[in-house]
Design an enzyme around this catalytic site. Structure first.
Site, PDB file in Angstrom:
ATOM      1  N   ASP A 166       0.846  -1.191   0.000  1.00 25.10           N
ATOM      2  CA  ASP A 166       0.000   0.000   0.000  1.00 25.10           C
ATOM      3  C   ASP A 166       0.882   1.243   0.000  1.00 25.10           C
ATOM      4  O   ASP A 166       2.040   1.204   0.414  1.00 25.10           O
ATOM      5  CB  ASP A 166      -0.894   0.021   1.247  1.00 25.10           C
ATOM      6  N   TYR A 205      -4.111 -10.256   3.864  1.00 29.58           N
ATOM      7  CA  TYR A 205      -4.372  -8.849   4.183  1.00 29.58           C
ATOM      8  C   TYR A 205      -3.965  -8.626   5.638  1.00 29.58           C
ATOM      9  O   TYR A 205      -4.640  -9.090   6.558  1.00 29.58           O
ATOM     10  CB  TYR A 205      -5.845  -8.517   3.973  1.00 29.58           C
TER      11      TYR A 205
END
Ligand SMILES: [Zn+2]
Ligand SMILES: [Zn+2]
Length: 399
Positions: A224, A362
């Site tokens: 990210d 995740y």
């Protein structure tokens, strides 16, 4: 062959006789020999166009000229030639050659390509013709005599470490103007949502060094924008499109990138690569190690925190596609294994730990549970809301 009006070049290639000279000169000597033997041969009316090649070989010099013009400024070693010959011409030629020509004589397309290659070789130094993976692909349209030069990309493999947050991996066009060239007020004319990207911090110095048009960035996954990538860094392949030169001192550019992007990114292990490594890098699914720090309200005893988080080591998570990525990923449930958890550190209401897990886990969701979409989670075992402060990739266990 002479009676049907074959040109010298075709006479040579389908005549089935060895001659001292090659190409049209070889054909001319065959013709002279035949005429000396049979005077009657010269009385046949010669058609304007050779029935085999429609005088295509007369254009060889012209084509060679165009190729040298278009490639002269480029620094390239290997060439491949692709010839497009109209289908009906190929069929006619094949029929006539099979019927009248010597067996095993070379077809039109291959001979034409040979003639062009010979012409290019005589005019340019250091050129090698190849059958695959050329530096330059030269496409010749025999109908229009158009020559197109396709400069094949150059690929460079390496690893990057992302030392700062707020840097996306790939160039991210401005949301307001969709990245148009002149930009807008929102992006101060850059066309970019974020001024820096890993792609451009690495790619631009290489692009300039190789005089390429643009870059593509192929990472082994991505982190990210707010996540750092430390350890040995993330493997990637940089693709340089339409480079006008293909050679440079990699170490020199690596030093320039690292000096330029100090405290943002750092690259290492750079080497020349190829297109097939792009798919290898993109398809490699490897375990990753992370450090993550989060905040809890009303923290329980330190020993209880450590025990609860440790209980997640080795478990298989059920993760429903997180809300934050659901606009670009299919909504589904998947299983991902937490390989190990270590280094749990409690400091007041902040907790930090290291975790190694399967590709595609995740990790932020492992902590905050994404409103129960990840089961189990740090939130579920601590029975308290957890808010992620930061996340770092510590290692990508590949290559
Ligand atoms: Zn011909
Ligand atoms: Zn803009």
């Amino acid at each position: 062959m002479i009676r049907i009006g074959t040109c010298d070049h075709c006479l040579h290639r389908v005549g089935g006789r060895r001659t001292e000279a090659l190409g049209a000169d070889g054909g001319a000597s065959l013709r002279a020999e035949a005429l000396a033997r049979d005077k009657e041969l010269s009385s046949f009316e010669v058609p304007e166009l050779c029935p085999l090649c429609e005088n295509l070989f007369e254009d060889v010099d012209n084509i060679v000229e165009r190729i040298t013009e278009q490639t002269g400024e480029l620094d390239h070693g290997s060439l491949q030639i692709g010839v497009h010959v109209p289908k009906d011409l190929i069929q006619d030629e094949d029929r006539i050659r099979t019927r009248h020509g010597a067996t095993g004589s070379r077809p039109l397309k291959a001979s034409f390509s040979d003639a062009v290659q010979a012409g290019v070789t005589s005019r340019m130094d250091g050129i090698e013709f190849v059958k695959e993976r050329p530096d330059l692909m030269i496409l010749i349209d025999c109908l229009t005599l158009r020559v197109d030069v396709d400069i094949r990309p150059v690929f460079i493999y390496g690893r990057y470490r992302k030392l700062g947050r707020g840097i996306p991996q790939t160039r991210w066009p401005c949301r307001a103007c969709r990245g148009r060239a002149e930009g807008c007020e929102a992006c101060s004319g850059t066309g970019l949502q974020y001024p820096d990207s890993v792609q451009d911090l690495i790619g631009e110095p290489f692009r300039l060094a190789l005089s390429a048009d643009d870059t593509s960035f192929h990472g082994m996954g991505r982190e990210d924008i707010d996540v750092r990538c430390l350890g040995r860094g993330r493997p990637f392949v940089l693709e340089l499109k339409r480079p006008h030169t293909r050679r440079t001192d990699l170490d020199e550019i690596v030093a320039a990138v690292n000096a330029n992007a100090a405290e943002k990114i750092e690259i290492s292990d750079m080497r020349w690569s190829n297109r097939s490594e792009v798919s290898r890098v993109k398809e490699t699914r490897s375990e990753k190690s992370y450090s993550i720090r989060f905040r809890i309200e009303d923290p329980p005893e330190e020993s209880a925190i450590i025990e609860s988080i440790s209980s997640l080591s080795g478990v298989t998570l059920e993760q429903q596609t997180p809300k934050r990525v659901s606009h670009r990923r299919a909504d589904k449930k998947r299983k991902r294994k937490v390989v190990s958890i270590a280094n749990i550190l409690v400091e007041g209401n902040e907790v930090q730990f290291s975790v190694r897990c399967e590709a595609g886990t995740y990790v932020k969701e492992l902590v905050h549970s994404d409103e129960g979409r990840t089961v189990p989670s740090v939130t579920s075992v601590l029975e308290r809301a957890c808010e992620v402060i930061w996340l770092d990739v510590e290692d990508i266990h590949a290559d």
